[in-house]
Design a protein around this motif. Structure first.
Motif: not given
Length: 100
Positions: A9-10, A12-15, A28, A72-73, A75-76
């Motif tokens: 689910t993460l 395309e999120h920045e980690v 990303t 992990l961010p 907000n994600a």
């Protein structure tokens, strides 16, 4: 398999990935598999002065066995949903153990 599903689910999120050799790589998340092998795009090294040879690298594939932490961010993450899923998986595992 819960965490594999969660990591999917993460995408395309920045980690930020912390490796066992203390290198921190931010990028990303493009893909992850059940062994925690990770592909990152548009990477940057957190301590670029210490690791200048990595400044020209833009995409990496990280083998899951060298990952120490995945930052992990905030907000994600849907914390209540993750906690609920963890409880359900633990209860399912306990029920299967009683049957054996």
């Amino acid at each position: 398999m819960l965490f594999f599903s969660f990591f999917k689910t993460l995408v395309e999120h920045e980690v930020t990935i912390e490796l066992k050799n203390d290198i921190l790589i931010r990028g990303t998340l493009k893909s992850v598999d059940q062994y925690l092998n990770i592909k990152l795009d548009d990477i940057s090294v957190v301590d670029e002065v210490k690791y200048p040879h990595l400044s020209s690298v833009k995409n990496v594939f990280i083998r899951g066995s060298v990952v120490r932490y995945v930052h992990l961010p905030a907000n994600a993450i849907d914390t209540p949903l993750l906690e609920d899923a963890t409880r359900r998986e633990a209860a399912s595992t306990a029920a299967k153990a009683k049957q054996s």
